[in-house]
Write a protein that holds these residues in place. Structure first.
Motif, PDB file in Angstrom:
ATOM      1  N   ASP B  85       0.835  -1.210   0.000  1.00 36.84           N
ATOM      2  CA  ASP B  85       0.000   0.000   0.000  1.00 36.84           C
ATOM      3  C   ASP B  85       0.865   1.254   0.000  1.00 36.84           C
ATOM      4  OD1 ASP B  85      -2.558  -0.998  -0.111  1.00 36.84           O
ATOM      5  OD2 ASP B  85      -2.582  -1.443   2.034  1.00 36.84           O
ATOM      6  N   MET B  88       2.365   1.639  -3.837  1.00 36.47           N
ATOM      7  CA  MET B  88       1.516   1.949  -4.983  1.00 36.47           C
ATOM      8  C   MET B  88       0.754   3.245  -4.694  1.00 36.47           C
ATOM      9  SD  MET B  88       1.907  -1.089  -6.590  1.00 36.47           S
ATOM     10  CE  MET B  88       0.518  -1.372  -7.640  1.00 36.47           C
ATOM     11  N   THR B  92      -3.765   3.548 -11.120  1.00 37.90           N
ATOM     12  CA  THR B  92      -3.835   2.200 -11.700  1.00 37.90           C
ATOM     13  C   THR B  92      -2.460   1.539 -11.713  1.00 37.90           C
ATOM     14  OG1 THR B  92      -3.413   2.960 -13.942  1.00 37.90           O
ATOM     15  CG2 THR B  92      -5.720   2.908 -13.257  1.00 37.90           C
ATOM     16  N   VAL B  93      -2.465   0.227 -11.900  1.00 36.50           N
ATOM     17  CA  VAL B  93      -1.206  -0.544 -11.952  1.00 36.50           C
ATOM     18  C   VAL B  93      -0.336  -0.015 -13.095  1.00 36.50           C
ATOM     19  CG1 VAL B  93      -0.244  -2.836 -12.387  1.00 36.50           C
ATOM     20  CG2 VAL B  93      -2.275  -2.596 -10.953  1.00 36.50           C
ATOM     21  N   ASP B  96       1.274   3.256 -12.241  1.00 34.70           N
ATOM     22  CA  ASP B  96       2.304   3.045 -11.236  1.00 34.70           C
ATOM     23  C   ASP B  96       3.568   2.454 -11.863  1.00 34.70           C
ATOM     24  OD1 ASP B  96       3.169   3.050  -8.511  1.00 34.70           O
ATOM     25  OD2 ASP B  96       1.091   2.748  -7.984  1.00 34.70           O
ATOM     26  N   ASN B 132      -5.546   0.445  -8.226  1.00 34.12           N
ATOM     27  CA  ASN B 132      -4.768  -0.098  -7.114  1.00 34.12           C
ATOM     28  C   ASN B 132      -5.620  -0.396  -5.888  1.00 34.12           C
ATOM     29  OD1 ASN B 132      -2.389  -0.103  -8.501  1.00 34.12           O
ATOM     30  ND2 ASN B 132      -1.793   1.948  -7.839  1.00 34.12           N
ATOM     31  N   LYS B 140      -1.805  -7.048  -5.252  1.00 29.78           N
ATOM     32  CA  LYS B 140      -1.079  -5.803  -4.990  1.00 29.78           C
ATOM     33  C   LYS B 140       0.428  -6.081  -4.850  1.00 29.78           C
ATOM     34  CE  LYS B 140      -3.659  -2.788  -2.751  1.00 29.78           C
ATOM     35  NZ  LYS B 140      -4.312  -2.149  -1.631  1.00 29.78           N
ATOM     36  N   ALA B 143       1.804  -6.672  -8.209  1.00 32.83           N
ATOM     37  CA  ALA B 143       1.871  -5.391  -8.930  1.00 32.83           C
ATOM     38  C   ALA B 143       3.037  -4.550  -8.410  1.00 32.83           C
ATOM     39  CB  ALA B 143       0.561  -4.632  -8.776  1.00 32.83           C
ATOM     40  N   THR B 147       6.087  -3.003 -10.544  1.00 36.86           N
ATOM     41  CA  THR B 147       6.474  -1.586 -10.646  1.00 36.86           C
ATOM     42  C   THR B 147       7.993  -1.442 -10.554  1.00 36.86           C
ATOM     43  OG1 THR B 147       6.284  -1.213  -8.267  1.00 36.86           O
ATOM     44  CG2 THR B 147       4.330  -0.742  -9.575  1.00 36.86           C
TER      45      THR B 147
END
Lengths: 267, 239
Positions: B85, B88, B92-93, B96, B132, B140, B143, B147
């Protein structure tokens, strides 16, 4: 779901609304931003007794609600905390301005009442316009539009990070209130004796999280400059949309449309 | 190559979090950093990333980690935080994942290609345009890893990559880590995950290195682990 989680969900709903697709959503962010600013400026420029002349300005948000598919109920639900404040503006006008301005079926309506209603209408219309801008444009596109209009980068970054930080603060508040209520069953709200430590903890916790978020940004090369999502070229339809909106606002402001329509009917 | 030479750091005067630590990590090596709570794992990572400055010398590919070199150092390091958390922050993914490459001045088209490649390699293409705040914990975490990989770093640092994940996503993350070709430094309490993903293990206690060697040596030494408030990996218990 506690109230804070509901607030977080509502915040997320704005992103979801902005991510939809409609003729309004597809317009260039600069066009929408300028149209909204123009609308608000025109609405605010109406004289305090121009209640009837202001009425046609309500057609623009109504048309946008229809075209964008954004539910009107969502707008009023999200603005429920601000609307009473807006409605309160001008509440004392009827006390100060008691001279009769017009007669409705023989009953005199004072200038104070008319100016109060006009002020309320102005407030509601401006809020609706701002909501529609947010609901049809993502915060990133909005910031990109502001940068296109040469608003200083520092201010735009501040706006974006404030928007994001609201979520962080609310998340921490949600966790803390839940933890509090689990150990204070049946208690309404947070007891006044806990307010100090609660706020202090909230500040410290959200600062910690904000720091970690900032670290995460810095570790991925952030150096004070955001690369906003590309908003595309300002096309013909965007230009037409902006010209049409601004033209219509100017027409309503300069020509008393309601008076003219009323004159047609009376004659 | 990552090198620590006599590195020390204290958050408070007289209470060192890291004490005189020296080690080297060769390119492509996968190293597990283990130790009880407060052993200094996270501080060591922060020192490497230049988030805190201590005494001694840390270098990444010959470049000293110091304030003037931080952008250069951070371009070659990717860090996956324990709490996704906090990692991100874009809506959105996709946005990010684009954040890092765009900051590194990678042209948008090239960055998009990199993002698509990473999503495909991690098998999470379906998450690309997801918001996200709507992702599950496991999604998450994947993801968050994406990133970092989108920046194409030479080395990846991970802080508890499998914490708070269900068994399915734990396996997914372990597989993803195993497939990464980068140099890896993974701080974790999940010793089974360390066994699955690393060749070498560094054991910290009180800010000092108390063991550094192949995983087979460190992670099977019950006495050593128990001495420093750790336990054998689950797979070696009851054996």
């Amino acid at each position: 779901m506690n109230r804070m989680e509901a607030a977080l969900r509502e915040l997320g709903e704005m992103d979801d609304l902005a991510a939809q697709s409609s003729p309004v959503h597809r317009r260039h962010a600069v066009a929408k931003l300028l149209a909204t600013v123009g609308y608000i400026a025109v609405v605010l420029s109406f004289p305090k007794y121009a209640m009837a002349a202001l009425t046609p300005m309500a057609l623009w948000p109504v048309a946008l609600f229809q075209l964008s598919g954004v539910p009107v109920s969502t707008c009023f639900r999200k603005l429920r905390y601000v609307l009473p404040l807006v409605m309160a503006v001008g509440l004392f006008n009827p006390l100060f301005d008691r001279s009769p301005l017009l007669y409705v079926g023989g009953a005199a309506v004072s200038g104070g009442v008319v100016s109060m209603v006009t002020l309320m209408m102005k407030g509601v219309l401006c809020l609706m316009a701002s909501f529609l801008l947010m609901a049809t444009t993502s915060i990133d596109c909005l910031c990109a539009a502001l940068r296109t209009l040469h608003v200083p980068g520092m201010l735009v970054t501040l706006l974006l990070l404030t928007y994001r930080y609201t979520g962080v603060l609310t998340e921490e508040l949600a966790v803390m209130t839940e933890a509090y209520h689990l150990r204070a069953p049946g208690q309404k709200g947070i007891h006044v004796s806990a307010w100090g430590s609660f706020l202090g903890q909230l500040l410290l916790r959200s600062m910690d999280r904000a720091r970690e978020l900032y670290d995460s940004m810095v570790l991925r090369g952030y150096h004070g400059h955001f690369h906003y999502a590309p908003v595309g070229a300002f096309g013909l339809w965007d230009g037409l949309y902006l010209a049409l909106c601004l033209g219509a606002f100017a027409l309503v402001r300069l020509v008393d449309v309601t008076g003219w329509l009323g004159g047609l009917l009376v004659r | 190559m990552i090198s620590f030479e006599n590195v020390s750091y204290s958050y408070e005067k007289g209470r060192p979090a890291v004490r005189n630590v020296s080690f080297r990590i060769q390119d492509g090596e996968a190293v597990g950093l283990i130790g009880a709570n407060g052993a200094g794992k996270s501080t060591l990572m922060k020192l490497l990333l230049g988030l805190v400055q201590g005494q001694g010398r840390i270098t990444v590919d010959g470049v000293t980690v110091e304030s003037t070199n931080l952008p250069q150092v951070r371009r070659s390091l990717g860090c996956v935080l324990q709490n996704s958390d906090n990692q991100m922050f874009m809506p959105t993914v996709y946005e990010d994942m684009m954040f890092g490459p765009l900051n590194a001045m990678v042209p948008r088209e090239e960055a998009e290609r990199q993002v698509d490649e990473v999503l495909s390699a991690l098998d999470i293409t379906a998450l690309k345009h997801r918001h996200n705040h709507r992702l599950s914990g496991g999604e998450k975490r994947m993801a968050a890893i994406a990133t970092v990989l989108a920046m194409n770093p030479a080395a990846v640092l991970m802080d508890e990559p499998t914490s708070a994940l269900d068994p399915y996503y734990r396996r997914v993350v372990i597989r993803a880590i195993g497939n990464m070709e980068q140099t890896k430094l993974i701080a974790a309490h999940d010793l089974d995950m360390i066994w699955d993903t690393c060749q070498r293990v560094i054991l910290l206690d009180g800010g000092e290195i108390v063991a550094d060697g192949p995983k087979e040596t460190v992670l099977r030494d019950k006495k050593l682990l128990e001495q420093h408030h750790m336990e054998l990996p689950l797979r070696f218990q009851n054996v």
